[in-house]
Design an enzyme around this catalytic site. Structure first.
Site, mmCIF file in Angstrom:
data_model
loop_
_atom_site.group_PDB
_atom_site.id
_atom_site.type_symbol
_atom_site.label_atom_id
_atom_site.label_comp_id
_atom_site.label_asym_id
_atom_site.label_seq_id
_atom_site.Cartn_x
_atom_site.Cartn_y
_atom_site.Cartn_z
ATOM 1 N N GLU A 429 -20.532 -12.777 63.141
ATOM 2 C CA GLU A 429 -20.419 -11.322 63.133
ATOM 3 C C GLU A 429 -21.803 -10.703 62.975
ATOM 4 O OE1 GLU A 429 -18.270 -9.961 59.706
ATOM 5 O OE2 GLU A 429 -18.756 -7.852 60.074
ATOM 6 N N ASP A 507 -18.397 -11.705 57.585
ATOM 7 C CA ASP A 507 -18.649 -11.269 56.216
ATOM 8 C C ASP A 507 -17.413 -11.483 55.354
ATOM 9 O OD1 ASP A 507 -21.157 -10.449 56.846
ATOM 10 O OD2 ASP A 507 -20.643 -8.321 57.107
ATOM 11 N N ASP A 509 -15.819 -9.624 53.429
ATOM 12 C CA ASP A 509 -15.229 -8.367 52.964
ATOM 13 C C ASP A 509 -14.086 -7.979 53.903
ATOM 14 O OD1 ASP A 509 -16.405 -7.522 55.278
ATOM 15 O OD2 ASP A 509 -17.854 -6.173 54.331
ATOM 16 N N ASP A 511 -13.833 -5.755 56.214
ATOM 17 C CA ASP A 511 -14.223 -5.604 57.618
ATOM 18 C C ASP A 511 -14.355 -6.964 58.295
ATOM 19 O OD1 ASP A 511 -14.223 -2.917 57.902
ATOM 20 O OD2 ASP A 511 -16.375 -2.645 57.462
#
Ligand code: 0RA
Length: 644
Positions: A429, A507, A509, A511
């Site tokens: 990403e 990541d 998180d 997102d």
């Protein structure tokens, strides 16, 4: 037991049971979670057979506190009379002899049976204890076993008005690596069985879990509508454009049931079953369905749709299946399973049987429901036009996509090895994390491809949008497999695949979780074979770096963080905690140490245990409805943890 004289035959069966314990994977697939759950399916299948024979309409499955399982039905009860040749009860023969299953009832229509169809004696052999109770002839009979051996001859323990069979078993922890049952796995399968075998009530109770009223967690599944209701269930998160078409010939030589409905999405979503087993790889029944669908719809269009409109576009089989959800279920006496995972039906006679049922019944439906027929054709014409637009766009884009000298995407930092078996590609990403990964990697076998921003949501995009998307095209090109759009081109050429580990790295998180779900959805819809072959993985970057003095350690979840903090300092003081929000916060060395070094990293392999459930989850996660998505993300420990 010791007084019992064993005949040559029973010695042989003893050897059979020994062999099950010696090579359990040959019988139940594996000795992990899958095999563990397989034991339950094997026992339930016997009760389903009794239901299919018309003698039973209720099955109960109970998970006990110690992870033993009870399966109970209200059928005729396994026969208990003494088998002359064996010199023991029929129950004992069924329970202790490999392959003795349906022996006592040759006329019964026995088609159910797990993937391996090995019988309840295998479950017995692999259980440290098993107790069978039969309610029959107004009498309750019982026999217990340990690791497949009877502990005493069958005995009468009371009288009863009931009929039925009850089996309680405890999987042998010296055989299984995993002995804890997953409620969702079992309940999903039992729900599926209730759709596939309408009229049977199947209940599950989990005695390990109590709700606020002190009641055990439990669900009851029952379907009168069969596959029609199954399609409604599968399409819960999709927007239908018509009613479900239900086609059924239950009493033919090969019983066939099909339900189908078009929705506003662009993906083809067909699930097929043989004797209640999900045939992931399809086969002759699916081929028969597809052929009849294409032929019948084409013929109807030729006769009923104005030529002007349809002559402009050339319609292919793919166009008839865009936005289609369907379930095809057949019952076959002697199924032949082929294919890599033995989930492809080979019996050639089945294709014609399904073709005939679907051809006739779909023709009738179209003639009786011209308004619905019109809706279908508008959808099909749109699909055909979009596909042709896509072909043009693809030819245009092909010339524009920037490629390195090798014909590979410019953004790909390839590895030096060309042996797919050892090669890995990280789909990362963001360009910045991609840069770090390029510095940190072992370039001999690790390739890096950064993906910019959010990848397209394939769940909502038309085919040509999917193949025009630069990131998606780069993935195809880097992997070495061709972009499929024409009929059957979606079948990947796995021989050309350049990496046998495809690792999604995002990541840690919410997102990142969303992006990795988007990428997984893409693979699930367009490259399912990669998942089925076990090539797709998710990288797991750490959530925390804990430091005290010169010591430092990584933590992947809250529990680890607490434990390590305690280990570093009993009162937790003086421990510096760094929360990694994104991959970008790690330097190349840290990323290698924690997430990319095969010696220390943890990769989560993406698997499809239950295709229907996976389909529902993806269509829900990527669809328009926000509340179910939020609920799933909150419920799902993996994602919940990530955003904690
Ligand atoms: C063969 C014959 C008969 C019953 C069954 C099998 C049977 C097996 C299982 C396994 C789980 N539940 C079951 N229920 C029934 C009975 C034949 C007869 O009564 O005439």
């Amino acid at each position: 037991m010791s007084e019992q004289k064993y005949t040559a035959d029973s010695i042989q069966s003893l050897e059979g049971m020994e062999h099950v314990r010696l090579r359990p994977s040959m019988y139940i697939g594996d000795i992990g979670v899958r095999g563990l759950h397989h034991l339950v399916y094997e026992v339930v299948d016997n009760s389903i057979d009794e239901a299919l024979a018309g003698h039973c309409d209720r099955i109960d499955v109970i998970i006990h506190e110690n992870n033993s399982i009870t399966v109970k039905d209200n059928g005729r009860g396994i026969p208990v009379d003494i088998h002359k040749k064996e010199g023991k009860s029929a129950l004992e023969v069924v329970m202790t002899k490999i392959g003795a299953g349906g022996k006592f009832d040759k006329d019964s229509y026995k088609v159910s049976g797990g993937l391996h169809g090995v019988g309840v004696s295998c479950v017995n052999a692999l259980s440290s204890s098993l107790m069978a109770t039969v309610y029959r002839n107004n009498t309750i009979y019982r026999q217990e076993y340990s690791r497949g051996k009877a502990l005493y001859p069958i005995k009468e323990i009371g009288s009863t008005e009931k009929r039925g069979t009850e089996v309680t078993f405890l999987p042998d922890d010296t055989i299984f690596n995993e002995t804890v049952y997953n409620y969702e796995t079992l309940s999903n399968r039992l729900r599926e069985l209730s759709f596939l075998n309408k009229g049977v009530r199947i209940c599950i109770t989990d005695e390990r879990v109590k709700d606020e009223n002190g009641e055990f967690l439990s669900e009851s599944f029952h379907s009168d509508g069969g596959l029609k209701e199954f399609v409604l269930f599968i399409d819960n998160n999709r927007e239908p454009i018509m009613d479900v078409i239900h086609m059924e010939v239950p009493d033919g030589e090969i019983p066939v049931e099909v339900a189908m409905r078009y929705n506003t999405s662009y993906s083809e979503n067909i699930h097929s079953y043989v004797n209640n087993i999900n045939t992931h790889e399809g086969g002759t029944h699916l081929a028969g369905f597809r052929r009849a669908l294409t032929r019948t719809l084409k013929k109807y269009a030729d006769e009923n749709i104005p030529t002007k409109e349809k002559d402009k576009v050339d319609i292919t089989g793919d166009d008839f299946r865009e936005g289609l959800t369907a379930v095809v279920s057949v019952k076959v006496m002697e199924p032949q399973f082929e294919g890599q995972t033995k989930t492809k039906l080979g019996n050639s006679e089945v294709s014609g049987a399904v073709d005939k049922v679907v051809g006739e019944m779909l023709t009738n439906f179209l003639e009786e429901n011209p308004a619905q027929a019109k809706i279908i054709f508008e959808k099909v014409l749109l699909a055909a036009k979009a596909r042709q637009a896509a072909k043009k766009a693809r030819e245009m884009v092909q010339r524009k996509t920037p490629m390195g000298g090798s014909g590979l995407p410019g953004k790909l930092a390839d590895c030096s090895s060309s042996n797919p078996e050892e090669c890995e590609i990280y789909l990362v990403e963001g360009d910045s994390a991609g840069g770090t990964a390029k510095q940190g990697r072992d370039r001999h076998f690790q390739a890096i491809m950064p993906l910019r921003g959010k990848i397209l949501n394939v769940e909502k995009a038309m085919l040509h949008k999917v193949f025009e998307n630069e990131e998606i095209r780069n993935i195809y090109t880097a992997l070495g497999v061709s972009v499929g759009t024409e009929e059957d081109a979606k079948a990947l050429n796995l021989a050309k695949l350049r990496y046998h580990k495809i690792i999604i790295m995002c990541d840690a998180d919410i997102d990142g979780a969303h992006i990795s779900t988007l990428i997984m959805t893409f693979f699930f819809r367009y490259m399912k074979e990669l998942i089925e072959n076990g090539y797709l993985y998710i990288a797991t970057p750490p959530l925390y770096l804990l430091k005290k003095g010169s010591k430092q350690q990584y933590a992947w979840n809250e529990k680890e963080r607490e434990r390590i903090t305690q280990e570093m300092s009993t009162d937790g003081k003086g421990v510096a905690v760094q929360r990694y929000k994104g991959l970008g916060e790690m330097n190349a060395e840290q990323l290698w140490d924690t997430t990319m070094n095969p010696e220390f990293r943890t990769l989560r392999q993406v698997t499809i245990d239950n295709a229907v459930e996976a389909d529902r989850i993806f269509s829900m996660l990527m669809g328009d409805e926000v509340p179910p998505r939020r609920e799933f993300i909150e419920k799902n420990a993996v994602y919940a943890n990530i955003d904690a």
